[in-house]
Every structure is written in C-alpha cells, then in structure tokens.
Scaffold this motif. Structure first.
Motif, PDB file in Angstrom:
ATOM      1  N   CYS A 218     -62.204  89.312 -34.863  1.00 48.37           N
ATOM      2  CA  CYS A 218     -62.023  88.129 -34.165  1.00 48.37           C
ATOM      3  C   CYS A 218     -62.042  88.554 -32.663  1.00 48.37           C
TER       4      CYS A 218
ATOM      5  N   LEU B  68     -64.617  87.806 -29.552  1.00 51.74           N
ATOM      6  CA  LEU B  68     -64.173  86.762 -28.692  1.00 51.74           C
ATOM      7  C   LEU B  68     -64.320  87.674 -27.148  1.00 51.74           C
TER       8      LEU B  68
ATOM      9  N   TYR C  96     -65.455  85.503 -24.332  1.00 49.46           N
ATOM     10  CA  TYR C  96     -65.039  84.277 -24.025  1.00 49.46           C
ATOM     11  C   TYR C  96     -64.153  83.943 -22.711  1.00 49.46           C
TER      12      TYR C  96
ATOM     13  N   ASP D  88     -63.461  80.551 -21.810  1.00 46.41           N
ATOM     14  CA  ASP D  88     -62.626  79.178 -22.038  1.00 46.41           C
ATOM     15  C   ASP D  88     -61.558  79.308 -23.370  1.00 46.41           C
TER      16      ASP D  88
ATOM     17  N   THR E 219     -59.633  79.639 -26.632  1.00 46.42           N
ATOM     18  CA  THR E 219     -60.238  79.845 -27.954  1.00 46.42           C
ATOM     19  C   THR E 219     -59.345  79.284 -29.021  1.00 46.42           C
ATOM     20  N   SER E 220     -60.000  78.780 -30.292  1.00 46.20           N
ATOM     21  CA  SER E 220     -59.048  78.459 -31.116  1.00 46.20           C
ATOM     22  C   SER E 220     -59.440  78.829 -32.526  1.00 46.20           C
TER      23      SER E 220
ATOM     24  N   PHE F  82     -56.168  84.536 -30.900  1.00 45.50           N
ATOM     25  CA  PHE F  82     -56.749  83.156 -30.047  1.00 45.50           C
ATOM     26  C   PHE F  82     -55.514  82.396 -29.677  1.00 45.50           C
TER      27      PHE F  82
ATOM     28  N   HIS G 250     -63.997  70.662 -32.706  1.00 50.84           N
ATOM     29  CA  HIS G 250     -64.608  72.056 -32.556  1.00 50.84           C
ATOM     30  C   HIS G 250     -63.633  72.952 -32.592  1.00 50.84           C
TER      31      HIS G 250
ATOM     32  N   THR H 104     -63.267  77.716 -32.109  1.00 42.41           N
ATOM     33  CA  THR H 104     -64.164  78.812 -31.905  1.00 42.41           C
ATOM     34  C   THR H 104     -64.544  79.612 -33.172  1.00 42.41           C
TER      35      THR H 104
ATOM     36  N   ASP I 253     -67.924  77.717 -33.450  1.00 45.23           N
ATOM     37  CA  ASP I 253     -69.031  78.885 -32.897  1.00 45.23           C
ATOM     38  C   ASP I 253     -69.129  79.864 -34.115  1.00 45.23           C
TER      39      ASP I 253
ATOM     40  N   LYS J 258     -72.910  82.158 -37.768  1.00 42.91           N
ATOM     41  CA  LYS J 258     -73.216  81.710 -36.736  1.00 42.91           C
ATOM     42  C   LYS J 258     -74.582  80.882 -36.514  1.00 42.91           C
TER      43      LYS J 258
END
Length: 263
Positions: free
Chosen positions: A82, A86, A89, A91, A93-94, A113, A156, A158, A196, A240
């Motif tokens: 993970c 990431l 990234y 923004d 993240t979740s 996250f 949504h 991540t 994502d 993905k």
C-alpha cells in the motif's frame, strides 16, 4: 471481559486449554468459555501476532478465525504494498476493507491511509476488532454490515481490500475465486469503478495464472505469491482499471522478493 475472567486468563496463560476445560473454574464470575478462547488465542498469537500477544487488552476470536487470519509478517507485507502504491498520491487516501474479519490485515494496512473503513458482517468479529483497533490507537470507521451491500454505498476509495471466505455453507474448503464468499468475479466491475486499486487475498492453493485469466489480465497490475520460511501462505492480486504499466509477479519468501514480468 470482567476482571475475574481477565485474572483467570493471566493466571493460566501458559496452561493446556483442554485440561483447563476439564477442570473448570470454582469462581462463578469467570466466563470460562471466553477465558479459554482468550488463552488459546494468546498462545497462538505469540508466534503468529507477536506484537499483539504482549498487549493485555487485545481480544481474540474463536479458534477457526485465529487459524484463518493473516500473520503479522504477511499483514506488514500488504501494508508495504500500500505504501509503495501511494507514494505519488497528494490527495487524501482511503482504504475500505469489505471483509474485515479479525482485522489483522486491516490494522496494518490502515496505517498507510489517511482514512480507513472496516466492514464485517459477523457481529462478534466486528465487536472484537472494534475493541482491538481502539486499543491499537487506530482512528478508523468500524461497521457491522455486509460488504457486498456496503460496496454499493461507496462513492470512491483509493483501495478496496477483500479476503473472500474460502469455506462453503457446510464448512468445506473452497479454492476457486467464484466459489468464495463474496464472489469477487460478480463484483469486479463495480470494484474497479469505485477504487483506484483493488487488492484481493486468495488461497495459496489457487493457480495464479488461472486467477489472472478469470479476473482479466488487462486489469492485473501485480501478482504476489507470498511465502514464509519456504511455505506458500497466500496469493495477492492487485487490480487497476486503467493499468498502463507492464504487470509483474512478485515471488516472495521472507525478505527475498524476486520480481518478473507477467507473461
């Protein structure tokens, strides 16, 4: 767990659970069933979850759930996947774990996250995990709900993580993706639309090439064949929707990671 039960667990931490069950307890305040479950769980955790085994207020589930849960080593490995994914990234993240279970994977993965949601339909497991995540200081959302139903409510994420149950309604083991619960093949399009990345934990007995074929090679970003001390423990597949890179296979044994192109 009341104080009498906790004291009983502490006093008999190293004892044979079968002998304790036969002997019983003279103290009526001791919940013997719960105490034996905790003693057995702690004894298993000493090798499987060493950092948890030393925390007094961690609760353990029934034996089958302890048998099926990830080890600390493999959970940390998923968390590292993970973090790597990431790295670019910027923004928020979740993570959404739709099959939370005992919460071992979620506990470590959630650290990577900003936001994380644990979903589990079994109320007993959900309560145990809620306690443990609080004890571990994880600031996460815990929901007692069906993962398939909850997926419809996700706008949504991540990453969405699933570890489908590999036993049928009669308790017999299953291996094929379509035979597990939930059936990821039926959910695939919605999963890819809402996340994502999708990470699946599958049976180490599964033919990874067939799994890639069943899921659709164009969606497969990474395959991880994870072994501990030369014993294959699990198969991880990262999906993905718009995958513009050459898929790779990670053959992992402890600290050795041999990476080859998917062909």
């Amino acid at each position: 767990m009341n104080e009498a039960t906790l004291n009983y667990v502490r006093q008999h931490a190293n004892d044979d659970v079968r002998l304790l069950a036969l002997r019983g307890s003279k103290n009526e305040e001791v919940d013997l069933t719960l105490a034996l479950q905790q003693i057995q769980g702690r004894q298993t955790a000493r090798t499987k979850l060493p950092s948890w085994s030393v925390i007094d207020s961690i609760l353990y589930p029934p034996h089958l759930n302890m048998e099926q849960c990830s080890s600390e080593q493999t959970a940390r490995y998923k968390a590292n996947i993970c973090r790597r994914l990431l790295e670019t990234y910027r923004d928020t993240t979740s993570l959404v774990d739709l099959t939370g279970g005992f919460g071992v994977d979620f506990a470590w993965m959630s650290e990577a996250f900003v936001e994380a949601t644990y979903v589990e339909r079994n109320s007993e497991l959900c309560a145990i995990s809620s306690n443990n995540l609080h004890v571990l200081g994880r600031q996460v959302d815990v929901l007692n709900a069906d993962g398939t139903d909850y997926l419809h409510k996700v706008c949504h994420a991540t990453m969405i993580f699933l570890d489908p149950a590999r036993r049928d309604h009669h308790g017999a083991r299953t291996y094929g993706i379509g035979d597990c619960t939930p059936n990821v093949l039926d959910m695939k399009e919605e999963l890819l639309q809402k996340a994502d990345y999708v990470m699946l934990k599958l049976s180490p007995m599964l033919d990874w090439r067939k799994a890639v074929c069943d899921l659709g090679e164009k969606y497969v970003k990474e395959v991880h064949i994870v072994s501990v001390q030369n014993e294959c423990k699990e198969l991880l597949i990262v999906l993905k929707k718009e995958n513009d890179q050459q898929p790779v296979v990670h053959c992992v044994n402890d600290d050795v990671d041999f990476v080859v192109p998917l062909s």
